[in-house]
Design an enzyme around this catalytic site. Structure first.
Site: not given
Ligand code: AMP
Length: 393
Positions: A7, A88, A177, A236, A379
């Site tokens: 990642n 990723r 996601h 956020r 993930e």
């Protein structure tokens, strides 16, 4: 078979090295402050943790050190043991509906799509180029955050705005996601023992999104054109009235991207509480009756409940709801409050089971009309699995 999941961020590179015979993590770690003064890295392996400070000018430096250390620490005998590298990748627009073997075309597309993910896509390319330089003969696979959501229909992904914004500029819902929601779907397939079920997957971390899944496919999701929309998150805002943006621009003498930056980095739990983006801190302050933290928590829970209710109707009923990611996996009070607010749907949870941590747990009672689960997401493993599959392992 050993696979590395990568990642890559603009100044960081996280990795997990898997032995795919039993899907175990042999080593994992992170390189930080790449291209910035004060570079450092840490590698966890065999119950130990190596931490070092070293200047990391480029992502290639990080990859070179990583591979040297894997051999030096005898985590692997030689680089030949690495069969594949999975990356990723954040934004594949509507072109990439599933993971792919990385070719020049993929890199070119990532670059072309960079205005859709200006921080992430260029960083992803840096990660790919670094491995290409250092491990030129090892196959690489790209796993897109957006891919799982590309099964949404037009009714779900179109915004009610001038059509030309979509046809000329690609303005639509893409969703993010996706790798996590796909992992949760796979786990639930195993648990329920069938392919056909209606699932609401709640990935609630510092970033958060909720996805409605039918028969293994995404039918709608809360993040949109960017990860800013949907539920309220750590920093956020989630959905707001867009007219707020020019209003605040004028009041604070800011330009549009500065206000959007505030919506991304200074809003959500942090903005409402003026205290923290971390749910642990917020809950602690709620115990002390901090009013702003109480308000932030209630709003946060409400946004999650609103979307679960919306997706319940969209799916025509639900077989299972799953909580995952930092808050979803670890915060029993958060899950309890969400589920209590959904009691009218016949949801009941067992408070003892709700307190369990770290493993897949069914937290709903036997007489709950909808099963509720906590499923730790993975993930990195999903990326490693896709990589193994696509390199023909
Ligand atoms: P993630 O983005 O999935 O890594 O999630 C990070 C977030 O998870 C943190 O910002 C915290 O808000 C939250 N978190 C982690 N552990 C806990 C916990 N024990 N209780 C509540 N929230 C937690």
């Amino acid at each position: 078979m050993k696979i590395i999941s990568i990642n890559a961020g603009s100044s960081s590179l996280k990795f997990s090295l898997f032995d795919m015979r039993n899907e175990s993590v042999i080593a994992s770690g992170v390189f930080e402050r790449i291209g910035i003064e004060g570079g450092k890295y840490s590698i966890k392996y065999n119950g130990e943790k190596l931490q070092c400070e070293v200047n990391l000018d480029t992502h290639t430096d990080a990859v070179e050190i990583l591979l040297d250390k894997l051999v030096e620490l005898r985590i692997i005998r030689s680089l030949n043991e690495i069969d594949g590298v999975g990356h990723r990748l954040v934004h594949g627009k509507d072109k990439y509906k599933e993971s792919v073997v990385i070719t020049d075309e993929v890199i070119h597309d990532l670059d072309n799509f960079r205005e859709f993910a200006p921080l992430h896509n260029p960083a992803n390319i840096l990660g790919i180029e670094a491995f290409r330089k250092v491990l030129p003969s090892v196959k690489m696979v790209g796993v897109f955050d957006t891919a799982f959501h590309q099964t949404m229909n037009e009714e779900a992904y179109m915004y009610p705005v001038p059509y030309s914004w979509y046809s000329d500029y690609g303005v639509r819902k893409y969703g993010f996601h996706g790798t996590s929601h796909r992992y949760i779907t796979e786990v639930m397939k195993g648990i329920l023992g069938k392919d056909n079920f209606r699932l609401i997957s709640c990935h609630i971390g510092n970033g958060g999104s909720i996805t409605a899944i039918k028969d293994g496919k995404c039918v709608d999701t809360t993040m949109g054109f960017t990860p800013l929309s949907g539920i309220m998150m750590g920093t956020r805002s989630g959905d707001i009235d867009p007219s707020i943006i020019p209003y605040v621009m004028e009041k604070e003498g800011k330009n549009a991207s500065e206000v959007v930056d505030d919506l991304n980095k200074k809003s959500g739990l942090l903005g409402m509480s003026s205290y923290s983006n971390d749910m642990r801190d917020i809950l602690e302050e709620c115990e002390k009756q901090n009013e702003r933290c109480l308000l932030a928590k209630v709003k946060y829970v409400r946004r999650v409940v609103d979307y679960i209710a919306q997706y319940y109707v969209l799916l025509g009923g639900v077989d299972a709801i799953c909580f995952t990611a930092g808050v979803g996996e670890n915060s029993a009070p958060f899950r309890r409050e969400v589920c209590e607010k959904l009691a009218c749907l016949g949801i009941k949870i067992d408070l003892d089971l709700n307190n369990k941590r770290g493993e897949v747990t069914k937290i709903s009672t036997d007489d709950s009309l909808i099963s509720v689960y906590v499923v730790p997401t993975d993930e990195e493993l999903m990326i490693a699995r896709d990589t193994l599959r696509l390199i023909g392992g």
